[in-house]
Design a protein around this motif. Structure first.
Motif, short mmCIF file in Angstrom:
data_model
loop_
_atom_site.label_atom_id
_atom_site.label_comp_id
_atom_site.label_asym_id
_atom_site.label_seq_id
_atom_site.Cartn_x
_atom_site.Cartn_y
_atom_site.Cartn_z
N SER A 42 8.60 9.81 -5.47
CA SER A 42 8.34 8.56 -6.20
C SER A 42 8.49 8.76 -7.70
O SER A 42 8.98 7.88 -8.41
CB SER A 42 6.95 8.04 -5.86
OG SER A 42 5.95 8.94 -6.31
N ASP A 43 8.07 9.93 -8.20
CA ASP A 43 8.25 10.22 -9.62
C ASP A 43 9.72 10.38 -9.97
O ASP A 43 10.19 9.91 -11.02
CB ASP A 43 7.48 11.50 -10.00
CG ASP A 43 5.97 11.30 -9.97
OD1 ASP A 43 5.53 10.13 -10.06
OD2 ASP A 43 5.24 12.29 -9.84
N ARG A 44 10.46 11.03 -9.09
CA ARG A 44 11.87 11.30 -9.36
C ARG A 44 12.69 10.02 -9.43
O ARG A 44 13.54 9.86 -10.31
CB ARG A 44 12.43 12.21 -8.27
CG ARG A 44 13.90 12.54 -8.42
CD ARG A 44 14.37 13.45 -7.30
NE ARG A 44 15.77 13.79 -7.43
CZ ARG A 44 16.45 14.52 -6.55
NH1 ARG A 44 15.83 15.00 -5.48
NH2 ARG A 44 17.73 14.77 -6.74
N TYR A 45 12.43 9.10 -8.50
CA TYR A 45 13.21 7.86 -8.44
C TYR A 45 12.46 6.66 -9.02
O TYR A 45 12.90 5.53 -8.85
CB TYR A 45 13.60 7.58 -6.98
CG TYR A 45 14.46 8.66 -6.39
CD1 TYR A 45 15.77 8.85 -6.83
CD2 TYR A 45 13.97 9.50 -5.39
CE1 TYR A 45 16.56 9.85 -6.29
CE2 TYR A 45 14.76 10.51 -4.85
CZ TYR A 45 16.05 10.68 -5.31
OH TYR A 45 16.84 11.67 -4.77
N SER B 52 1.76 4.09 -2.20
CA SER B 52 0.36 3.71 -1.94
C SER B 52 -0.19 4.57 -0.80
O SER B 52 0.57 5.13 0.00
CB SER B 52 0.25 2.23 -1.57
OG SER B 52 0.68 1.42 -2.64
N LEU B 53 -1.52 4.64 -0.73
CA LEU B 53 -2.19 5.45 0.29
C LEU B 53 -3.36 4.66 0.86
O LEU B 53 -4.19 4.13 0.12
CB LEU B 53 -2.68 6.77 -0.32
CG LEU B 53 -3.42 7.73 0.61
CD1 LEU B 53 -2.47 8.25 1.68
CD2 LEU B 53 -4.01 8.89 -0.19
N SER C 186 -2.11 -6.00 1.77
CA SER C 186 -1.69 -6.85 2.89
C SER C 186 -1.58 -6.04 4.18
O SER C 186 -2.00 -6.49 5.25
CB SER C 186 -0.35 -7.50 2.56
OG SER C 186 -0.45 -8.32 1.41
N ILE C 187 -1.02 -4.84 4.08
CA ILE C 187 -0.89 -3.99 5.26
C ILE C 187 -2.27 -3.59 5.79
O ILE C 187 -2.53 -3.61 7.00
CB ILE C 187 -0.04 -2.75 4.92
CG1 ILE C 187 1.39 -3.16 4.58
CG2 ILE C 187 -0.05 -1.75 6.09
CD1 ILE C 187 2.25 -2.03 4.06
N GLN D 208 7.31 3.50 -1.57
CA GLN D 208 7.90 2.29 -2.15
C GLN D 208 7.04 1.05 -1.86
O GLN D 208 7.55 0.00 -1.49
CB GLN D 208 9.32 2.06 -1.63
CG GLN D 208 10.35 2.99 -2.24
CD GLN D 208 11.76 2.61 -1.86
OE1 GLN D 208 11.99 1.97 -0.83
NE2 GLN D 208 12.72 3.00 -2.68
N THR D 209 5.75 1.19 -2.03
CA THR D 209 4.82 0.08 -1.74
C THR D 209 3.85 -0.06 -2.91
O THR D 209 3.20 0.91 -3.30
CB THR D 209 4.04 0.35 -0.44
OG1 THR D 209 4.97 0.61 0.62
CG2 THR D 209 3.18 -0.84 -0.08
N ASN D 210 3.77 -1.28 -3.44
CA ASN D 210 2.83 -1.51 -4.55
C ASN D 210 1.44 -1.83 -4.01
O ASN D 210 1.22 -1.91 -2.79
CB ASN D 210 3.34 -2.63 -5.46
CG ASN D 210 3.57 -3.93 -4.72
OD1 ASN D 210 2.82 -4.26 -3.79
ND2 ASN D 210 4.59 -4.67 -5.13
N LEU D 211 0.50 -2.06 -4.91
CA LEU D 211 -0.90 -2.24 -4.52
C LEU D 211 -1.09 -3.52 -3.70
O LEU D 211 -1.83 -3.51 -2.70
CB LEU D 211 -1.78 -2.28 -5.78
CG LEU D 211 -3.29 -2.37 -5.55
CD1 LEU D 211 -3.78 -1.19 -4.72
CD2 LEU D 211 -4.03 -2.43 -6.88
#
Length: 453
Positions: free
Chosen positions: A371-374, A379-380, A443-444, A435-438
């Protein structure tokens, strides 16, 4: 196209002029033929030799253009021969042989139009200087000699024409042979390079590193404009875009983008995608796109799409090289997936079939680095079952195990294929969402909680 005098032609021309001058010296000074005005002819002949020597010197130093030199010498020859024939007795003079020598030489090296001009000028010149005074017999001799001017010019030109045509055919044949030889050598070198390079792919067991190496080979060795890697999912029903490069710029998709459906009869590249699919528009130059199946041990692994650097279809030798490259890539991808499955056996929780804590630590580190590279978000989720200990105590561990399996199934079905679901320990679960924001993560999480109720 008119021919110009190169260095070889100039040497031949001046050699012929030297022969003509030597012949004139022999006929006039050493033979029985002597001009009426011997002194004037000697002066004229000396000037003629001096002009030719000057032209030869200028041509060697490249101080005069070949076409200009030809014009000057042609004018000098015309004047010299005309005056020489007058001084040597007109129609009875043997100096007309000089016309034969010059016409024979010029007809070989000049185009048809200019050969005609030379013959016309020499014919008119000879008529003017040899016709008067003359009788009927001399007139017929002059006409016959003039006819020979034309005959010699025509024969010389046609001979040179067919010689040049034959030479062009030979040169074209040699060019074709050289081109074919070069193509074979280039093709052999390309095949050897592709073989040596792709053989190293089998040593790369990490899928991300493997795809990056494949794109590098496509850009640097195969020299294509665009390379796209589409791989089938675990179920074998969907085709996903994993990576692509466009003029050296590489892009990796995590999670991969669904592209099309893989059907039992093959890959339907033209099928319409459903509105829920994440799609991507590929090159507008689809007519030149080469689709190479990635097949390993009879199993379809995906597709490699290649677009040529220049407009037009790939050549046959390029297709052979690319096919060999695609076959090696398919085998390497198959081995990387097999390696991952073998690794999964040591990091899979036996009860739920999810990844275990051991896998979670290394995978989370990898995903954060990615995620840092691209420059992508990650999210976790941490999921804990309320009052699970009470269920175990009251209904037994077997019931508790069934509940854990059902909850693991619910979580697995509620997330994407690229999301990593982990049994962290006991009744705790973790979900890595690349690739998932907060907001999407909330929602998930809410969807999972709702389905558990």
């Amino acid at each position: 196209m008119p021919m110009t005098f190169n260095s070889k032609i100039e040497r031949v021309y001046f050699s012929a002029k030297g022969l003509f001058i030597a012949s004139a010296v022999f006929w006039i000074y050493l033979g029985s033929s002597h001009p009426n005005n011997f002194t004037l002819f000697t002066v004229l002949f000396s000037v003629y030799i001096a002009i030719n020597m000057l032209m030869f010197s200028l041509s060697q130093k490249r101080l005069i253009k070949s076409r200009s030199m030809l014009f000057y010498l042609f004018s000098v020859d015309t004047v010299f021969l005309g005056i020489s024939i007058i001084l040597d007795g007109g129609a009875q003079s043997q100096m007309f042989i000089g016309y034969y020598i010059l016409i024979g030489l010029l007809s070989v090296y000049l185009p048809a139009k200019e050969v005609g001009i030379v013959v016309i000028v020499f014919s008119i010149s000879y008529f003017l200087v040899a016709l008067f005074p003359s009788n009927f017999k001399q007139l017929m001799t002059i006409i016959m000699r003039t006819f020979y001017f034309w005959l010699l010019g025509g024969i010389g030109y046609m001979t040179a024409y067919y010689m040049r045509a034959s030479e062009r055919k030979v040169l074209r044949t040699l060019d074709i042979l050289n081109e074919r030889t070069w193509e074979l050598e280039t093709s052999q070198v390309m095949l050897e390079n592709v073989y040596e390079t792709t053989r190293a792919l089998s040593t790369i067991l990490d899928m991300d590193q493997l795809l990056e190496e494949v794109l590098d080979i496509a850009n640097k060795l195969l020299r294509v404009r665009k390379c796209t890697i589409l791989l089938s999912g675990e179920s074998g029903k969907n085709l996903y875009l994993y990576a692509e490069s466009n003029i050296g710029k590489k892009t990796f998709y995590n999670p991969p983008l669904m592209y099309s459906e893989v059907r039992p009869t093959g890959i339907d590249m033209s099928s319409k995608l459903s509105s829920t699919d994440k799609t991507k528009n590929f090159s507008n130059n689809k007519s030149f796109m080469l689709d190479l199946p990635l097949i390993s041990h009879g199993k379809m692994m995906g597709i490699m799409q290649l677009e040529p650097l220049k407009k037009g279809e790939f050549s046959e030798k390029e297709r052979k090289s690319f096919t060999m490259f695609a076959n090696s890539t398919a085998i390497a991808i198959d081995m990387a997936r097999l390696h991952k499955k073998m690794q999964d056996l040591t990091v899979i929780d036996e009860l739920t079939g999810l990844y275990n804590y051991r896998y979670f630590g290394s995978k989370l580190t990898d995903e954060i680095r990615r995620s840092d590279r691209y420059h992508q978000q990650i999210s976790l989720l941490m999921i804990d079952i309320d009052h699970f200990k009470e269920i175990n105590d009251s209904q037994g561990h077997q019931t508790g195990n069934i509940i854990l399996q059902e909850i693991a199934s619910v979580i697995k079905q509620s997330v994407r294929d690229v999301d990593i679901v982990v049994r962290y320990g006991g009744e705790e679960f973790m979900v890595i969402l690349p690739q998932t924001n907060l907001n999407d993560a909330r929602s998930i999480a809410e969807r999972i909680r709702t389905q558990m109720e």
